[in-house]
Design a protein around this motif. Structure first.
Motif, PDB file in Angstrom:
ATOM      1  N   LEU A  49     -59.693  30.193 -46.267  1.00  0.00           N
ATOM      2  CA  LEU A  49     -59.149  31.524 -45.738  1.00  0.00           C
ATOM      3  C   LEU A  49     -59.674  31.962 -44.597  1.00  0.00           C
ATOM      4  O   LEU A  49     -59.262  32.986 -43.810  1.00  0.00           O
ATOM      5  CB  LEU A  49     -59.558  32.636 -46.815  1.00  0.00           C
ATOM      6  CG  LEU A  49     -58.972  32.729 -48.314  1.00  0.00           C
ATOM      7  CD1 LEU A  49     -59.407  33.632 -49.015  1.00  0.00           C
ATOM      8  CD2 LEU A  49     -57.597  32.453 -48.388  1.00  0.00           C
TER       9      LEU A  49
ATOM     10  N   ASP B 150     -57.705  38.856 -48.121  1.00  0.00           N
ATOM     11  CA  ASP B 150     -58.379  37.451 -47.793  1.00  0.00           C
ATOM     12  C   ASP B 150     -59.724  37.809 -47.374  1.00  0.00           C
ATOM     13  O   ASP B 150     -60.610  37.022 -47.679  1.00  0.00           O
ATOM     14  CB  ASP B 150     -57.516  36.668 -46.587  1.00  0.00           C
ATOM     15  CG  ASP B 150     -56.265  35.961 -47.081  1.00  0.00           C
ATOM     16  OD1 ASP B 150     -55.966  36.051 -48.337  1.00  0.00           O
ATOM     17  OD2 ASP B 150     -55.616  35.374 -46.243  1.00  0.00           O
TER      18      ASP B 150
ATOM     19  N   THR C  17     -54.262  39.613 -44.956  1.00  0.00           N
ATOM     20  CA  THR C  17     -55.421  39.194 -44.526  1.00  0.00           C
ATOM     21  C   THR C  17     -56.448  40.065 -44.878  1.00  0.00           C
ATOM     22  O   THR C  17     -57.545  39.680 -44.811  1.00  0.00           O
ATOM     23  CB  THR C  17     -55.066  38.963 -43.111  1.00  0.00           C
ATOM     24  OG1 THR C  17     -54.001  38.323 -42.590  1.00  0.00           O
ATOM     25  CG2 THR C  17     -56.340  38.277 -42.374  1.00  0.00           C
TER      26      THR C  17
END
Length: 143
Positions: A111, A47, A44
């Motif tokens: 995302l 991302d 993440t």
């Protein structure tokens, strides 16, 4: 540093008007904030850095440049990119595979948990939000 929420409502701002290399500077700024908040080293995190890159690139290419990047930590991580035009971003309805351009807002949509635009007197902010749970519990990148 313990992993979790930073002080509620913590905000970091990076002025980018007239700055060369604003995308790289914005990524570095975001990487440091995520590290300081204990949210680095996960998928993440990567991302998030890609989201920042896409938002800054879009502002550079389509909105006469980036004015400011703002990161706000609360119940979500909110990423805001301010520019100087009120023209709303438009998602390409059919970007072509393997052809550059037209994919940015599709990436942002995929995302982020939410994204949108806020128009103000001097331009707009295009923003994206990521749920904190994703940053805290994301899988390690293997670094």
């Amino acid at each position: 540093m313990s992993v979790g929420l930073p002080a509620a409502g913590q905000r970091r701002r990076l002025a980018l008007s007239g700055v060369r290399g604003s995308v790289a500077k914005g990524r570095d700024f975001t990487r440091q904030a995520l590290r300081d908040w204990g949210w680095d080293g996960t998928e993440t995190t990567e991302d998030t850095l890609l989201l920042v890159s896409e938002l800054l690139t879009n502002a550079s290419l389509h909105a006469d440049g980036c004015h400011e990047l703002v990161l706000t930590a609360g119940q979500v991580l909110r990423i805001e990119v301010y520019d100087g035009t009120t023209t709303l971003p438009r998602r390409d309805p059919a970007p072509r595979r393997g052809v550059p351009g037209g994919h940015g807002l599709h990436i942002v949509e995929r995302l982020s948990d939410r994204w949108g635009t806020d128009v103000h007197a001097d331009g707009k902010a295009v923003w994206a939000e990521i749920e904190i749970a994703r940053l805290v519990s994301g899988r390690p990148t293997g670094r």
